[in-house]
Design an enzyme around this catalytic site. Structure first.
Site, PDB file in Angstrom:
ATOM      1  N   PHE A   1     -11.867  -5.472  13.360  1.00  0.00           N
ATOM      2  CA  PHE A   1     -11.059  -6.661  13.128  1.00  0.00           C
ATOM      3  C   PHE A   1      -9.769  -6.589  13.936  1.00  0.00           C
ATOM      4  CE2 PHE A   1      -7.704  -9.042  11.097  1.00  0.00           C
ATOM      5  CZ  PHE A   1      -8.299 -10.277  10.917  1.00  0.00           C
TER       6      PHE A   1
ATOM      7  N   HIS B   1       0.396  -8.131  -2.039  1.00  0.00           N
ATOM      8  CA  HIS B   1      -0.795  -7.669  -1.336  1.00  0.00           C
ATOM      9  C   HIS B   1      -1.983  -8.378  -1.954  1.00  0.00           C
ATOM     10  CE1 HIS B   1      -3.306  -4.061   0.358  1.00  0.00           C
ATOM     11  NE2 HIS B   1      -3.587  -5.213   0.938  1.00  0.00           N
TER      12      HIS B   1
ATOM     13  N   GLU C   1       0.833  -1.224   0.000  1.00  0.00           N
ATOM     14  CA  GLU C   1       0.000   0.000   0.000  1.00  0.00           C
ATOM     15  C   GLU C   1       0.855   1.256   0.000  1.00  0.00           C
ATOM     16  OE1 GLU C   1      -3.502   0.626   2.315  1.00  0.00           O
ATOM     17  OE2 GLU C   1      -4.116  -1.477   2.197  1.00  0.00           O
TER      18      GLU C   1
ATOM     19  N   ASN D   1      -4.068 -11.007   3.769  1.00  0.00           N
ATOM     20  CA  ASN D   1      -5.493 -10.880   4.101  1.00  0.00           C
ATOM     21  C   ASN D   1      -6.125 -12.237   4.376  1.00  0.00           C
ATOM     22  OD1 ASN D   1      -6.346  -8.114   4.196  1.00  0.00           O
ATOM     23  ND2 ASN D   1      -5.829  -7.969   2.032  1.00  0.00           N
TER      24      ASN D   1
ATOM     25  N   ASP E   1       0.953  -8.719   2.833  1.00  0.00           N
ATOM     26  CA  ASP E   1      -0.368  -8.708   3.457  1.00  0.00           C
ATOM     27  C   ASP E   1      -1.212  -9.704   2.683  1.00  0.00           C
ATOM     28  OD1 ASP E   1      -2.892  -8.280   4.402  1.00  0.00           O
ATOM     29  OD2 ASP E   1      -2.970  -6.141   3.933  1.00  0.00           O
TER      30      ASP E   1
ATOM     31  N   ASN F   1      -3.135  -6.816  12.307  1.00  0.00           N
ATOM     32  CA  ASN F   1      -4.077  -5.787  11.893  1.00  0.00           C
ATOM     33  C   ASN F   1      -5.004  -5.500  13.065  1.00  0.00           C
ATOM     34  OD1 ASN F   1      -6.985  -5.423   9.917  1.00  0.00           O
ATOM     35  ND2 ASN F   1      -5.304  -3.984   9.903  1.00  0.00           N
TER      36      ASN F   1
ATOM     37  N   PRO G   1     -13.185 -10.766   2.489  1.00  0.00           N
ATOM     38  CA  PRO G   1     -13.323 -12.124   3.030  1.00  0.00           C
ATOM     39  C   PRO G   1     -14.337 -12.978   2.290  1.00  0.00           C
ATOM     40  CG  PRO G   1     -14.339 -10.521   4.511  1.00  0.00           C
ATOM     41  CD  PRO G   1     -13.598  -9.736   3.483  1.00  0.00           C
TER      42      PRO G   1
END
Length: 759
Positions: free
Chosen positions: A686, A546, A435, A625, A623, A681, A551
Site C-alpha cells: 500500500f 486511530h 499506536e 485509514n 490515522d 503510509n 478496508p
C-alpha cells in the site's frame, strides 16, 4: 488504492509478443536506424489459423528486436476446441511512439547493444509460415555460452548429488529452463493452449498467491485483485533474440504478475524493472546478463526469480528485500562461492536473509522540504504548530509483517530513539501520536519529552481492550497520546471517546445487529484535550484518533468518525461555557536531568471568551485509514453525509442511516493546500494517504507544511520502516496562524466609537 491502466482484449486473455526469431540471417552493420512512414511495431495482420500465410520478406523490426531481422508471428490466445484465437500485439498509439523513440535512441545510448542490422527497405510487417495454427519452432541464434551452460561439460553444471530438496528442485528447474528454448515456449505450455480451457481464472499465473493478512494495515490491490481487474497479466518474450528491453514495457505494464524474458541475448536489465512491483514470477534464464540492477530489490512480491545460465558473478545486496522469494535460480552462473554456498546448502530464504541483514542500505534522504504558504507573517500574530504521527507499535513491528526490513531497523530500541529525535527536532507545540503503547508512554516518551527543549506534558488512553487485561498485558496495548508544550499551554480538560461503548449505549442503535457484530468488537478510541495558550488566552480543542484499519469495514470507520464528531460537538458546547483561568502564572518546570534554571515566566493574558462552539480553534489529528476520496473525508470536509451513502454498505446504523450525519465545524485538511502528500503510509502492499490534520478554517489559517519524501530516494526503497523512517507512516507537521476573531474586532470597534463620542 493503486489504480492500474490496462489494454483490454477480452476476458481471460494473455498477451504474448508476435516475434519469432530467424536464426539463419545475418545483416550488414548500419550507421543509423532507417526511417519509414509505414513502420508498425507489431504485426497487425495476424494469419488465420486455418491456412498458412504466404512467406513475405524475412526482415522484421519491432520495439524489442532492435534491427536483427527476425520474423514475427501472432501470439495465440484462448486456444480451445473449435476456436483458435490469435491476436497481434496491437498496443495503443502512445506506447508505439515510446517504443519507436526508444528504438531510434538505443543505437546511441545503449553500451551493450549489438548494432548489426540489415537494410529493410521500409517493409516491417512479415510472418512465418504456419500450418494448422501451430506456432513456429524455429530456434533463435544464440552464442556458444548458452549451449555450453546447458551441457554436462559446463563448469557450472549440476552437482552430482543435490545436498537438499531445495537444491534438487533448483537443478530440476534449471533443466526445464534449458528445454524451454523455443520462442513462446511458455505461451504454448499455458493451459489455454495445451489443455483446451479458457484462460481467465488464473491469467497465466497459478493460484499460489493467497491474500496476505496484513494486521492493522490496509492493502492496495494485491496479485489476486490485479488479475481480476486486468484481462491478462502475463507476457512471454522468450526466445526472441532480444538484446534490449525498452522502458515503456516497465512504464505501462506495471500490472504484470509474470514476465518471461528467457532465452534471449540480454546483456543488462534496465533499472526501470523496479516499477513492476506486482511481479510474482520473473524468468531471465539463458541470457548473457553480467549484473542485475539494485532496483531488482523493489520487486518484493516475487516468489520465483530464475537466472539460470547467465554470466552473473555476484548479486546485489538489495535483493534482501525480496522476502517472499521462494526460488532463486542461479545454476549455470559463475557465482562467487560465498554466495553460492549459502543457497546450495541452506536455500533461497537464507541467502535473502543474508543479503537483507548485511546490506549497506540507501543513503539518507534529503530533508523533507518545507512549504511556506504565507510570504510574510506578522510577528505579532499568534501561531501554533501541530504534528501527527502513527509511530507503529512495537508489537505490530515484526519480521513477518515487514520482511523487507533488516532486523536491526525493526528493533524498538532503534525505532523509539529515531522517533524521539524527530519529535525533538520538529519541536511542535502540539504532538498527536497513534499506536503508542502504555509502557512506551509511561516509561519512555513522557519522561524524555518533558525535558529540554520540548517541555511537553501529555495525556494518554489505551484501546478499550486494556481494561480486561492484567497490568503486564495492558501495558502492551497501544492507544492515542496528545503532548503539548507545558511552557505555552495549560490543559483544562481531557476526554476519552470509546467508540464501541458509545455506540451500544445509543438508544437509536440498541436493536441494530450491525452495532453488535461489526462496531462493538473494534476497540479503537479517540482522545480529546482542551488547551489554553497561557500568553494569549486563546483556547484550542485538540482531537487525536486511530480509526479501524480494515478496508472491508468502511461502515465501521464511518460510524466511528461520526461518533467522534458528535463528541467534539458536545465538548465544544461545554467548553464555550468553561470558566476563565484565574491563576495564569506558568507552572514551574525544570529539566530533571541537569537541574537548569526554571523556564522564565511570560506575562499572561486573560482567557478568551467564545459565544459559539465553532469559534474555538479545532485541530483534529490522526490515522483515519481512509483515502481522500472516501466517505469519511467527505463527511469531515462537507459537514454532512447522506444516510444512503455507500460508506455504510447498505447496513443500518440507527439515526446515522435514517437521517444522515451532520456536524457544525468548518474543517479542512491541512495538506489540501498543496493537494495532499504523495503518501502518508508507504509499504509494498500500500502507498497512499491515510493520515490527516484537519483544522477549523474559520479560526485558523495554514502558514506552512512539511513536504514529501525525496522521489529519488524512494526508487530503491520498497517500503517503510527502515533505518531512516522508523514507522510505515510519515509524520505530518503544519504551522497555523490564529485568525483574529470577528466578534472581538466588533467589540474593539464599538469601544473605539464610545471613546470618540465621549471626547
Amino acid at each position: 488504492m493503486a489504480d492500474y491502466s490496462a489494454y483490454h482484449r477480452g476476458p481471460g486473455h494473455i498477451l504474448f509478443p508476435n516475434n519469432a526469431p530467424n536464426q539463419h540471417r545475418t545483416h550488414p552493420a548500419r550507421a543509423r536506424t532507417p526511417t519509414a512512414s509505414n513502420r508498425t511495431l507489431f504485426n497487425p495482420d495476424a494469419p488465420s489459423p486455418s491456412r498458412s500465410p504466404a512467406r513475405q520478406s524475412s526482415h522484421s523490426m519491432n520495439m524489442y528486436n532492435q534491427g536483427h531481422g527476425h520474423q514475427g508471428h501472432a501470439g495465440m490466445l484462448n486456444g480451445r476446441p473449435g476456436h483458435h484465437a490469435y491476436m497481434p500485439m496491437g498496443l495503443n498509439k502512445q506506447f508505439q511512439q515510446h517504443a519507436q523513440n526508444a528504438q531510434h535512441q538505443s543505437h546511441g545510448h545503449q553500451p551493450h547493444q549489438d548494432h548489426a542490422a540489415g537494410a529493410h527497405g521500409g517493409q516491417y510487417n512479415h510472418q512465418h509460415n504456419l500450418s494448422g495454427g501451430a506456432l513456429s519452432t524455429a530456434q533463435p541464434h544464440f552464442p556458444a555460452a548458452h549451449l555450453q551452460n546447458s551441457t554436462p561439460s559446463s563448469v557450472h553444471s549440476a552437482l552430482t548429488k543435490a545436498p537438499n530438496p531445495h537444491w534438487a528442485e533448483q537443478l530440476q528447474l534449471a533443466q526445464q529452463a534449458r528445454e524451454m528454448n523455443q520462442s513462446h515456449a511458455h505461451a504454448r505450455n499455458h493451459p489455454s493452449v495445451n489443455k483446451n480451457v479458457i484462460a481467465g481464472t488464473a491469467n497465466g499465473a497459478s493460484d499460489e498467491n493467497s491474500k496476505d493478512e496484513l494486521r492493522n494495515r490496509p492493502a492496495n490491490d494485491n496479485v489476486e485483485t490485479t488479475k481480476e481487474k486486468h484481462p491478462w497479466t502475463t507476457l512471454d518474450f522468450g526466445g526472441q533474440n532480444l538484446k534490449i528491453v525498452t522502458p515503456p514495457l516497465f512504464q505501462y505494464y506495471t500490472f504484470l504478475t509474470k514476465l518471461y524474458l528467457n532465452f534471449n541475448k540480454l546483456t543488462f536489465l534496465p533499472s526501470a524493472i523496479g516499477k513492476l512491483r506486482s511481479l510474482v514470477h520473473l524468468d531471465l534464464s539463458l541470457n548473457d546478463l553480467r549484473f542485475l540492477p539494485s532496483e531488482i530489490g523493489m520487486l518484493v512480491n516475487l516468489k520465483e526469480l530464475l537466472l539460470f545460465d547467465n554470466q552473473l558473478e555476484t548479486l546485489p545486496f538489495e535483493m534482501g528485500s525480496l522476502y517472499k522469494l521462494e526460488m532463486l535460480g542461479i545454476e549455470g552462473n559463475p557465482i562467487t562461492e560465498d554466495i553460492k554456498s549459502i543457497i546450495v546448502e541452506q536455500g533461497t530464504k537464507e541467502l535473502i536473509k543474508y543479503f537483507r541483514e548485511n546490506a549497506q542500505g540507501p543513503e539518507p534522504p534529503p530533508e523533507r522540504p518545507w512549504h511556506s504558504l504565507e510570504e510574510e507573517v506578522d510577528t505579532g500574530s499568534e501561531t501554533v504548530t501541530a504534528l501527527s504521527y502513527n509511530i507503529l507499535c512495537d508489537k505490530y513491528c515484526t519480521q513477518a509483517q515487514y520482511g523487507y526490513t533488516p532486523e536491526a531497523a525493526l528493533t524498538w530500541e532503534h525505532r523509539r530513539e529515531t522517533i524521539l529525535a524527530e519529535l525533538r527536532d520538529r519541536n511542535a507545540d502540539i504532538v498527536c501520536l497513534q499506536e503508542i503503547d502504555q509502557d512506551s508512554f509511561n516509561n519512555f516518551f513522557r519522561g524524555r519529552l518533558a525535558q529540554k527543549p520540548t517541555y511537553y506534558k501529555g495525556v494518554f488512553w489505551p484501546k478499550s481492550r486494556a481494561r480486561t487485561m492484567d497490568e503486564a498485558n495492558a501495558n502492551m496495548v497501544d492507544g492515542c497520546a496528545i503532548f503539548f508544550r507545558a511552557t505555552k499551554y495549560h490543559c483544562h480538560d481531557k476526554q476519552l471517546v470509546n467508540f464501541s461503548q458509545t455506540a451500544i449505549n445509543r438508544p437509536d442503535m440498541k436493536d441494530q445487529q450491525n452495532i453488535f457484530n461489526r462496531v462493538m468488537p473494534r476497540d479503537d478510541i479517540a482522545v480529546v484535550a482542551f488547551l489554553e495558550n497561557l500568553e494569549t488566552g486563546t483556547r484550542f480543542i485538540v482531537g487525536n484518533v486511530h480509526v479501524f484499519w480494515n478496508p472491508d469495514y468502511t461502515d465501521v470507520k464511518t460510524v466511528q468518525v461520526a461518533i467522534l464528531l458528535e463528541a467534539l460537538t458536545k465538548y465544544a458546547e461545554r467548553y464555550v461555557k468553561w470558566p476563565p483561568l484565574t491563576e495564569k502564572e506558568k507552572f514551574r518546570f525544570t529539566n530533571g536531568e541537569d537541574g537548569e534554571d526554571e523556564v522564565p515566566p511570560v506575562k499572561p493574558a486573560p482567557s478568551q471568551k467564545y459565544s459559539d462552539a465553532t469559534q474555538i480553534p479545532l485541530l483534529l489529528c490522526g490515522d483515519f485509514n481512509s483515502l481522500p476520496n472516501s466517505g469519511i473525508c467527505h463527511l469531515i470536509t462537507h459537514g454532512s453525509l447522506e444516510s444512503s451513502h455507500d460508506a455504510f454498505g447498505g447496513r443500518g446504523y440507527g439515526n446515522f442511516t435514517k437521517e444522515g450525519i451532520r456536524h457544525p465545524f468548518k474543517l479542512k485538511s491541512s495538506y489540501s493546500a498543496i493537494g495532499e502528500l504523495a503518501f502518508t503510509n508507504y509499504t509494498p502492499n500500500f502507498v497512499g494517504v491515510l493520515d490527516y490534520i484537519w483544522y477549523s478554517a474559520n479560526t485558523l489559517q495554514v502558514a506552512g507544511l512539511l513536504g514529501d519524501v525525496d522521489k529519488d530516494y524512494l526508487q530503491r526503497v520498497p517500503g517503510f520502516p527502515n533505518y531512516h523512517f522508523p514507522s510505515d507512516h510519515l509524520a505530518l507537521y503544519a504551522k497555523y496562524l490564529v485568525k483574529p476573531r470577528k466578534d472581538k474586532k466588533e467589540s474593539e470597534t464599538e469601544r473605539e466609537r464610545d471613546r470618540e463620542r465621549r471626547a
